[in-house]
Design a protein around this motif. Structure first.
Motif, PDB file in Angstrom:
ATOM      1  N   SER A  24       0.751  -1.321  -0.135  1.00 50.28           N
ATOM      2  CA  SER A  24       0.304   0.147   0.500  1.00 50.28           C
ATOM      3  C   SER A  24       0.516   0.944   0.449  1.00 50.28           C
ATOM      4  CB  SER A  24      -0.810   0.098   0.840  1.00 50.28           C
ATOM      5  OG  SER A  24      -0.122   0.283   2.533  1.00 50.28           O
ATOM      6  N   LEU A  25       0.109   1.954  -0.107  1.00 44.96           N
ATOM      7  CA  LEU A  25       0.991   3.121   0.016  1.00 44.96           C
ATOM      8  C   LEU A  25       1.575   3.801   1.252  1.00 44.96           C
ATOM      9  CD1 LEU A  25       2.023   5.891  -1.640  1.00 44.96           C
ATOM     10  CD2 LEU A  25       0.343   6.854  -1.629  1.00 44.96           C
ATOM     11  N   GLN A  26       0.656   3.841   1.651  1.00 42.34           N
ATOM     12  CA  GLN A  26       1.215   4.668   2.865  1.00 42.34           C
ATOM     13  C   GLN A  26       2.461   2.820   3.212  1.00 42.34           C
ATOM     14  OE1 GLN A  26      -2.088   3.520   2.243  1.00 42.34           O
ATOM     15  NE2 GLN A  26      -3.680   4.845   3.439  1.00 42.34           N
ATOM     16  N   VAL A  27       2.483   2.041   3.457  1.00 44.24           N
ATOM     17  CA  VAL A  27       3.829   1.078   3.372  1.00 44.24           C
ATOM     18  C   VAL A  27       4.284   1.509   3.022  1.00 44.24           C
ATOM     19  CG1 VAL A  27       4.595  -0.723   2.995  1.00 44.24           C
ATOM     20  CG2 VAL A  27       2.034  -0.995   4.577  1.00 44.24           C
ATOM     21  N   LEU A  28       4.756   1.650   1.401  1.00 48.26           N
ATOM     22  CA  LEU A  28       5.935   2.680   1.496  1.00 48.26           C
ATOM     23  C   LEU A  28       6.083   3.706   1.559  1.00 48.26           C
ATOM     24  CD1 LEU A  28       4.501   1.830  -2.422  1.00 48.26           C
ATOM     25  CD2 LEU A  28       6.047   0.789  -1.433  1.00 48.26           C
ATOM     26  N   VAL A  29       5.147   4.719   1.958  1.00 46.69           N
ATOM     27  CA  VAL A  29       5.787   5.927   2.364  1.00 46.69           C
ATOM     28  C   VAL A  29       6.477   5.466   3.767  1.00 46.69           C
ATOM     29  CG1 VAL A  29       5.087   8.111   3.761  1.00 46.69           C
ATOM     30  CG2 VAL A  29       3.792   7.417   1.759  1.00 46.69           C
ATOM     31  N   VAL A  30       6.246   4.755   4.571  1.00 49.02           N
ATOM     32  CA  VAL A  30       7.054   4.344   5.969  1.00 49.02           C
ATOM     33  C   VAL A  30       8.361   4.583   5.630  1.00 49.02           C
ATOM     34  CG1 VAL A  30       6.840   3.341   8.282  1.00 49.02           C
ATOM     35  CG2 VAL A  30       4.734   4.316   7.302  1.00 49.02           C
ATOM     36  N   VAL A  31       8.492   2.883   4.605  1.00 48.63           N
ATOM     37  CA  VAL A  31       9.806   2.268   4.827  1.00 48.63           C
ATOM     38  C   VAL A  31      10.380   3.317   3.825  1.00 48.63           C
ATOM     39  CG1 VAL A  31      10.064   0.903   3.212  1.00 48.63           C
ATOM     40  CG2 VAL A  31       8.710   0.290   3.913  1.00 48.63           C
ATOM     41  N   THR A  32      10.226   4.299   2.898  1.00 47.33           N
ATOM     42  CA  THR A  32      10.645   5.024   2.419  1.00 47.33           C
ATOM     43  C   THR A  32      11.331   5.733   3.666  1.00 47.33           C
ATOM     44  OG1 THR A  32       9.871   4.957  -0.169  1.00 47.33           O
ATOM     45  CG2 THR A  32      10.906   6.501  -0.096  1.00 47.33           C
ATOM     46  N   GLY A  33      10.787   6.443   4.656  1.00 43.91           N
ATOM     47  CA  GLY A  33      10.792   7.430   5.051  1.00 43.91           C
ATOM     48  C   GLY A  33      12.148   7.210   6.139  1.00 43.91           C
ATOM     49  N   SER A  34      11.721   5.599   7.034  1.00 45.43           N
ATOM     50  CA  SER A  34      12.115   5.012   7.460  1.00 45.43           C
ATOM     51  C   SER A  34      13.619   4.670   6.869  1.00 45.43           C
ATOM     52  CB  SER A  34      11.482   3.337   7.908  1.00 45.43           C
ATOM     53  OG  SER A  34      13.050   2.855   8.260  1.00 45.43           O
ATOM     54  N   PHE A  35      14.170   4.598   5.627  1.00 42.03           N
ATOM     55  CA  PHE A  35      15.356   4.084   4.700  1.00 42.03           C
ATOM     56  C   PHE A  35      16.232   5.725   5.044  1.00 42.03           C
ATOM     57  CE2 PHE A  35      17.100   4.837   0.586  1.00 42.03           C
ATOM     58  CZ  PHE A  35      18.582   3.821   0.619  1.00 42.03           C
ATOM     59  N   LEU A  36      15.712   6.541   4.535  1.00 44.67           N
ATOM     60  CA  LEU A  36      15.839   8.130   4.327  1.00 44.67           C
ATOM     61  C   LEU A  36      15.866   8.803   5.458  1.00 44.67           C
ATOM     62  CD1 LEU A  36      13.671   9.921   1.958  1.00 44.67           C
ATOM     63  CD2 LEU A  36      15.665   8.654   1.232  1.00 44.67           C
ATOM     64  N   GLY A  37      15.515   8.141   6.750  1.00 41.74           N
ATOM     65  CA  GLY A  37      15.580   8.415   7.911  1.00 41.74           C
ATOM     66  C   GLY A  37      16.993   7.712   8.233  1.00 41.74           C
ATOM     67  N   PHE A  38      17.320   5.940   8.318  1.00 38.50           N
ATOM     68  CA  PHE A  38      18.802   5.752   9.016  1.00 38.50           C
ATOM     69  C   PHE A  38      19.831   6.566   7.442  1.00 38.50           C
ATOM     70  CE2 PHE A  38      15.111   2.862  10.780  1.00 38.50           C
ATOM     71  CZ  PHE A  38      16.093   3.300  12.107  1.00 38.50           C
ATOM     72  N   GLN A  39      19.983   6.597   6.177  1.00 36.09           N
ATOM     73  CA  GLN A  39      20.980   7.003   6.309  1.00 36.09           C
ATOM     74  C   GLN A  39      21.225   8.462   6.027  1.00 36.09           C
ATOM     75  OE1 GLN A  39      22.379   6.296   2.610  1.00 36.09           O
ATOM     76  NE2 GLN A  39      21.729   3.611   3.655  1.00 36.09           N
ATOM     77  N   TRP A  40      20.605   9.151   7.171  1.00 38.32           N
ATOM     78  CA  TRP A  40      20.644  10.218   7.156  1.00 38.32           C
ATOM     79  C   TRP A  40      21.313  10.364   8.452  1.00 38.32           C
ATOM     80  CZ3 TRP A  40      20.076  12.959  11.963  1.00 38.32           C
ATOM     81  CH2 TRP A  40      20.484  13.800  12.707  1.00 38.32           C
ATOM     82  N   LEU A  41      20.626   9.462   9.064  1.00 42.11           N
ATOM     83  CA  LEU A  41      21.898   8.952  11.403  1.00 42.11           C
ATOM     84  C   LEU A  41      23.239   8.922  10.152  1.00 42.11           C
ATOM     85  CD1 LEU A  41      18.969   7.536  13.261  1.00 42.11           C
ATOM     86  CD2 LEU A  41      20.312   9.604  13.502  1.00 42.11           C
ATOM     87  N   PHE A  42      23.668   7.606   9.541  1.00 45.24           N
ATOM     88  CA  PHE A  42      24.379   7.335   8.791  1.00 45.24           C
ATOM     89  C   PHE A  42      25.670   8.008   8.644  1.00 45.24           C
ATOM     90  CE2 PHE A  42      27.754   5.364   5.848  1.00 45.24           C
ATOM     91  CZ  PHE A  42      28.364   4.400   6.819  1.00 45.24           C
ATOM     92  N   HIS A  43      25.558   8.893   7.503  1.00 42.97           N
ATOM     93  CA  HIS A  43      25.882   9.859   7.074  1.00 42.97           C
ATOM     94  C   HIS A  43      25.979  11.085   7.888  1.00 42.97           C
ATOM     95  CE1 HIS A  43      26.405   8.051   3.588  1.00 42.97           C
ATOM     96  NE2 HIS A  43      24.910   7.339   3.144  1.00 42.97           N
ATOM     97  N   ARG A  44      25.280  12.131   8.835  1.00 45.01           N
ATOM     98  CA  ARG A  44      24.979  13.466   8.800  1.00 45.01           C
ATOM     99  C   ARG A  44      25.081  12.951  10.570  1.00 45.01           C
ATOM    100  NH1 ARG A  44      27.001  14.277   4.840  1.00 45.01           N
ATOM    101  NH2 ARG A  44      26.060  15.461   3.378  1.00 45.01           N
ATOM    102  N   GLY A  45      24.020  12.404  10.978  1.00 41.56           N
ATOM    103  CA  GLY A  45      23.593  12.611  12.171  1.00 41.56           C
ATOM    104  C   GLY A  45      24.772  12.087  13.340  1.00 41.56           C
ATOM    105  N   SER A  46      25.057  10.811  13.181  1.00 42.03           N
ATOM    106  CA  SER A  46      26.019   9.616  13.776  1.00 42.03           C
ATOM    107  C   SER A  46      27.349  10.598  13.944  1.00 42.03           C
ATOM    108  CB  SER A  46      25.730   8.432  13.062  1.00 42.03           C
ATOM    109  OG  SER A  46      27.421   8.403  13.736  1.00 42.03           O
ATOM    110  N   PRO A  47      27.927  10.966  12.741  1.00 37.63           N
ATOM    111  CA  PRO A  47      29.431  11.689  13.035  1.00 37.63           C
ATOM    112  C   PRO A  47      29.340  13.032  14.018  1.00 37.63           C
ATOM    113  CG  PRO A  47      28.909  11.364  10.316  1.00 37.63           C
ATOM    114  CD  PRO A  47      27.622  10.785  11.681  1.00 37.63           C
ATOM    115  N   TRP A  48      28.362  13.721  13.569  1.00 37.22           N
ATOM    116  CA  TRP A  48      27.903  15.116  14.193  1.00 37.22           C
ATOM    117  C   TRP A  48      27.904  14.895  16.199  1.00 37.22           C
ATOM    118  CZ3 TRP A  48      24.815  17.764  17.372  1.00 37.22           C
ATOM    119  CH2 TRP A  48      25.013  18.881  17.968  1.00 37.22           C
TER     120      TRP A  48
END
Length: 263
Positions: free
Chosen positions: A5-29
């Motif tokens: 469903s669209l809702q599931v895809l939105v959550v999966v995509t948001g989770s993916f982008l959020g964890f990518q941000w944590l890896f590249h920006r959040g965790s190093p800072w």
């Protein structure tokens, strides 16, 4: 297979982008602000540090949400196969986004964090989670598997201590090591008999036969595959823990003997 469903895809995509941000920006800072030893790490070790930091965040978020569902969501307790999977699907979608993010990081930084068993683990989990997300089946069992995330922070903390130069016989390392072994056993090994007993009770029922063949296969194959790896990892943890505790005992005995000689 039914589409997501669209809702599931939105959550999966948001989770993916959020964890990518944590890896590249959040965790190093955050790591630079809280732990000066992070700056002394090699680029390879910084990559693994950030990967494990993200893993810890994921484990805490998903693990606590999973525990809440396990305690308070009565619908999946009453009907473990076809109960209302709304909350479970949300949690599984967050985990799926993390798994996809982690796979991408492993493939792009294989020399630093690549691990074939983790690749197998992630694909086996994603294969099973697809049916949960697309059809809402087996919510109790999907949620139960996520309880295993409570052992992850201790596993990662062991590596952090090692990178920061803590001796394996230091008190923080010993306490974390024992907690790691105990928690890993509790949430990944001790639950195996109960999990498969509950699974067996469903076999042959009307609810079981309503499951699609792919869903049944995903349920059984992923469960067995993940538990085989958990048993392998538990064996390594026990051997390492016993070795360290034995070394700590010998060190303590030696210190006491030297003290008696001095006295």
């Amino acid at each position: 297979m039914e589409p997501l469903s669209l809702q599931v895809l939105v959550v999966v995509t948001g989770s993916f982008l959020g964890f990518q941000w944590l890896f590249h920006r959040g965790s190093p800072w955050v790591s630079q602000q809280l732990c000066k030893g992070f700056l002394r790490l090699s680029p390879t070790h910084r990559t693994e540090w950030n990967s494990r930091a993200v893993s810890t965040v994921h484990a805490l978020v998903v693990g606590l949400f999973c525990l809440y569902i396990y305690i308070f969501d009565e619908s999946i307790q009453k009907d473990p196969v076809w109960g209302d999977a709304t909350l479970v699907k949300l949690n599984v979608a967050i985990t799926s986004g993390y798994l996809i993010s982690d796979l991408l990081l492993m493939f792009t930084s294989w020399e630093s964090i690549g691990e074939k068993y983790f690749v197998i683990h992630h694909f086996a989990a994603l294969y099973a989670y697809y049916y949960v997300l697309s059809q809402g089946i087996l919510p109790y069992f999907a949620n139960f598997r996520l309880l295993s995330e409570f052992s992850t922070p201790f596993v990662n903390q062991r590596w952090f201590f090692h990178m920061l130069g803590y001796h394996k016989l230091s008190k923080p390392s010993l306490v974390n090591g024992v907690a790691m072994a105990f928690t890993f056993f509790l949430v990944r090994i001790a639950v195996i008999p109960g999990y498969y007993s509950h699974m067996y009770s469903v076999f042959g029922t009307d609810d079981f036969y309503k499951l699609p063949l792919g869903g049944r296969s995903a349920w059984v194959i992923s469960s067995v595959s993940l538990d085989i790896m958990n048993i392998m990892w538990m064996r390594r943890i026990i051997r390492g823990c016993l070795k360290v505790l034995h070394s700590a005992w010998l060190r303590k005995a030696g210190t006491e003997m030297e003290t008696r000689k001095t006295d």
